[in-house]
Enzyme design. Sequence first.
Site, mmCIF file in Angstrom:
data_model
loop_
_atom_site.group_PDB
_atom_site.id
_atom_site.type_symbol
_atom_site.label_atom_id
_atom_site.label_comp_id
_atom_site.label_asym_id
_atom_site.label_seq_id
_atom_site.Cartn_x
_atom_site.Cartn_y
_atom_site.Cartn_z
ATOM 1 N N HIS A 268 68.363 72.152 79.655
ATOM 2 C CA HIS A 268 69.008 73.361 79.255
ATOM 3 C C HIS A 268 70.036 73.921 80.207
ATOM 4 C CE1 HIS A 268 69.170 77.071 77.056
ATOM 5 N NE2 HIS A 268 68.190 77.482 77.195
ATOM 6 N N HIS A 307 73.201 67.663 71.521
ATOM 7 C CA HIS A 307 72.491 68.904 71.254
ATOM 8 C C HIS A 307 71.911 68.793 70.228
ATOM 9 C CE1 HIS A 307 72.919 73.128 70.956
ATOM 10 N NE2 HIS A 307 73.222 73.054 72.005
ATOM 11 N N ASP A 363 78.069 72.202 78.786
ATOM 12 C CA ASP A 363 77.836 71.811 80.097
ATOM 13 C C ASP A 363 78.591 70.684 80.588
ATOM 14 O OD1 ASP A 363 75.979 73.819 80.473
ATOM 15 O OD2 ASP A 363 74.323 72.755 79.638
#
Length: 428
Positions: A268, A307, A363
């Site tokens: 995460h 994702h 990210d």
Amino acid sequence: MAEESITVTDNRTGKQYTIPIKDGAIHAADINKIKTGPDDFGLMPYAPAFVWTASTKSKVAFIDGDKGILEYRGYPIQDLAEKSTFLETAWLLLKGELPKKDELAKFTDEVTHHTFVHENVKKLLDGFHHDAHPMGILVSTVAALSTFYPDAKNIHDPEVRWSQSVRLLAKMPTIAAWAYRHSLGLPYVHPDNELNYVQNFLHMMYRMTEQRYKPHPAIERAFDVLFILHADHEQNCSANAMRGIGSSHADPYVTMAGAAAALYGPLHGGANEEVLKMLAEIGHVDRVPRFIEKVRNKEALLMGFGHRVYKNYDPRAKIIKRIADEVFEVTGRNPLLDIALELERIALQDEYFINKKLYPNVDFYSGLIYQAMRIPVAMFPVMFAIGRTAGWLSQWNELLTDPDQKIARPRQLYIGHRERKYVAMAQR
Ligand code: CMC
């Protein structure tokens, strides 16, 4: 028969059931009505990790994973990243509407005046080892705030909920900056009420002997945009933790500490940290094909890719890629950027990634910018948590005002032994 419905035949009994469809979903309680007889508990949907199951109705954030769309309260993330500020976006998430001028001014003033933390927080921080991970410090300190605000337990009072939301938004940058200062053995810098949200955070992070730390305007804006991009992402792992813990009516501090703990994991919010480690390990553009081969052979994950919801380019990653150029103009180019760009180029043409619809997520590039802006790698998830505070609190408020919600308590499919006879130690 209602048009918006499905008809299910239970082949065990031959019985037919008409199940209504509402908002594109069927209610699990209607599935539970399918029984073989009066002693049967009823059929249950099995939803490990909730992958195909909605756990709530929500008006906070909308994602279309196939089209790569993200909206907060209906406003496209691109518009907010371009035109809004983090505090305005936080208000939008919490209240559902963009603030009027006087509302934003009052909110900004409130947040600014709640940035101070109790002096005892310093003692708490001092108890951590010098190399303690700042996320561990953040999680613990947010939980500890619960002990300073016993009034926060009154979670059914909207005014109390609002006060804690303001406090948490205000204090997160202070705790984050102090966690960083602690790791360097530097004195804590108190908030400065003359500064805006981002300036204040950077002042508490970086002030040394000067009166005030002054960030470059492009860097200041980049932080604000990164906070906006991280502000919410509907029912992700940490939002789900926030809702799960909040559903027991725990106070918002311990609840949010739980959400931050969920964010800490490498799958995460810890992923941006992992991306940087991965890029450093690859070390050179020439070694990218060999690393992609390892990923294809399932010996490694390409961190910052993939994702649960996006099966297309994460819209946040696109925005970050753009602001990276503006940041690098001020800071100089991050040498790891070339490795990241080559990874992305090869991955987006590779069958493994195409077939699995794996694209860069938020990210993939955020860590590169943070690093260029002098944020140490261990602080990356902390940066994520500052922005996500707005989303966690919005999800929590929505949960507590939703008449459909109860304490989160899933069922299980028990597949273990039953009614075994205890065996004495000597006979085992
Ligand atoms: N590299 C290589 N293979 C991957 C990756 C990846 N990054 N992500 C998914 N896959 C493969 C996975 O092995 C699986 O293959 P198979 O079907 O052969 O078993 C397939 O793609 C589907 O993946 P999954 O793990 O079942 O998908 P998920 O929805 O459960 O997981 C994820 C989503 C984000 C945890 C996963 O994509 C992942 O581990 N990515 C790397 C970590 C990362 O970047 N996390 C940040 C998420 S975005 C920010 C945030 O929300 O915090």
